[in-house]
Design a protein around this motif. Structure first.
Motif, PDB file in Angstrom:
ATOM      1  N   LYS A 116     -18.172   0.061  25.829  1.00  0.00           N
ATOM      2  CA  LYS A 116     -17.494   1.015  26.693  1.00  0.00           C
ATOM      3  C   LYS A 116     -16.035   1.109  26.214  1.00  0.00           C
ATOM      4  N   LYS A 184     -18.385   0.113  35.122  1.00  0.00           N
ATOM      5  CA  LYS A 184     -19.325   1.195  35.390  1.00  0.00           C
ATOM      6  C   LYS A 184     -18.788   2.497  34.812  1.00  0.00           C
ATOM      7  N   LYS A 185     -19.623   3.530  34.844  1.00  0.00           N
ATOM      8  CA  LYS A 185     -19.243   4.819  34.291  1.00  0.00           C
ATOM      9  C   LYS A 185     -17.992   5.351  34.980  1.00  0.00           C
TER      10      LYS A 185
END
Length: 267
Positions: A116, A184-185
């Protein structure tokens, strides 16, 4: 000599020997610079919001995912092309080409599908690191090719090295995966990693990368690769020390004092 028990003799190549020493010195220097706070400007050490930077320098930034892709792709292509450049080689040489190519292929796949990213990095840092990986990979492969004409070491360590390589690459991937699940996104905030060996060291992915390259050295059994592995150890120790220092400052009072940088209970 004791080294002849475990290593091929150094090939009579000025290029290989010079580049081997250059890589060693460069990696040790980079590790020292990380340790004293002069960090390579990528990942958490790249301040993408620094208002003191000029617009020209801001224009030389890359999205982190693209920058990391630039890190690894040329070295991967060198490894892949070597199968065609040096065909019909012995099993040990093929194993060397395979593990180096797999190492960088794994990194590329992680960049594309696992990691990420939340920031950017400087273009010059991406190019410098990419060149370092590419030159080191080409040098190790060429040193292995030249070593085939030299007397073999008394002990063949390639299968022991393969075991270490597989252990290292699996442990490295596992802890990279844990890091990828922390946010998280849409979440761009850093968090203290939990799970795996993160309760012992803040950079277990670096620890397993060291295991991986010790394995590569055992497969290659060349002084060139041993120099690269030794330099990598110093670099990752410096990088992990800087990472631990960053977490301590970022999460004042929340970061476990017993969590070391890269070696459990020691460093």
């Amino acid at each position: 000599m004791v080294t002849s028990l475990f290593l091929f003799p150094s090939p009579p190549s000025l290029v290989v020997n010079t580049m081997s020493l250059f890589n060693l010195v460069a990696l040790i220097t980079a590790g020292y610079m990380e340790m004293i706070g002069k960090n390579k400007p990528y990942a958490k050490f790249c301040d993408a919001t620094d208002s003191n930077k000029s617009k020209d320098k801001e224009g030389r930034k890359l999205p982190s995912r693209i920058g990391m892709f630039v890190f690894y792709t040329p070295a991967f292509l060198v490894g892949l092309a070597s199968f065609s450049v040096f065909p019909h080689q012995d099993p040990q040489f093929v194993m060397v080409l395979s593990v180096l190519t797999i190492h960088f292929l794994k990194r590329i796949l992680e960049v594309l599908f696992v990691h990420k990213f939340s920031g950017s990095m400087m273009l010059d840092a991406a190019i410098t690191i990419s060149l370092s990986y590419t030159v080191a990979t080409a040098t190790m492969i060429y040193a292995q090719y030249l070593s085939q004409e030299c007397p073999e070491p008394a002990f063949n360590l390639k299968y022991f090295g393969l075991g270490m390589f597989l252990t290292g690459i699996a442990g490295n991937f596992y802890h990279h995966y844990i890091l990828s699940t922390l946010r998280k996104k849409g979440d761009k905030e850093y968090k203290i990693p939990k799970g795996g060996l993160f309760n012992l060291v803040i950079c277990p992915h670096y620890m397993f990368e060291v295991v991986e390259f010790v394995g590569v050295s055992c497969i290659c059994q060349t002084l060139c690769t041993c120099y690269f592995t030794l330099g990598t150890v110093f670099l990752l120790m410096g990088r992990s020390y800087a990472t631990r220092k960053w977490y301590v400052s970022k999460f004042d009072g929340k970061f476990g004092k017993d969590v070391k940088a890269i070696i459990p209970y020691l460093f």
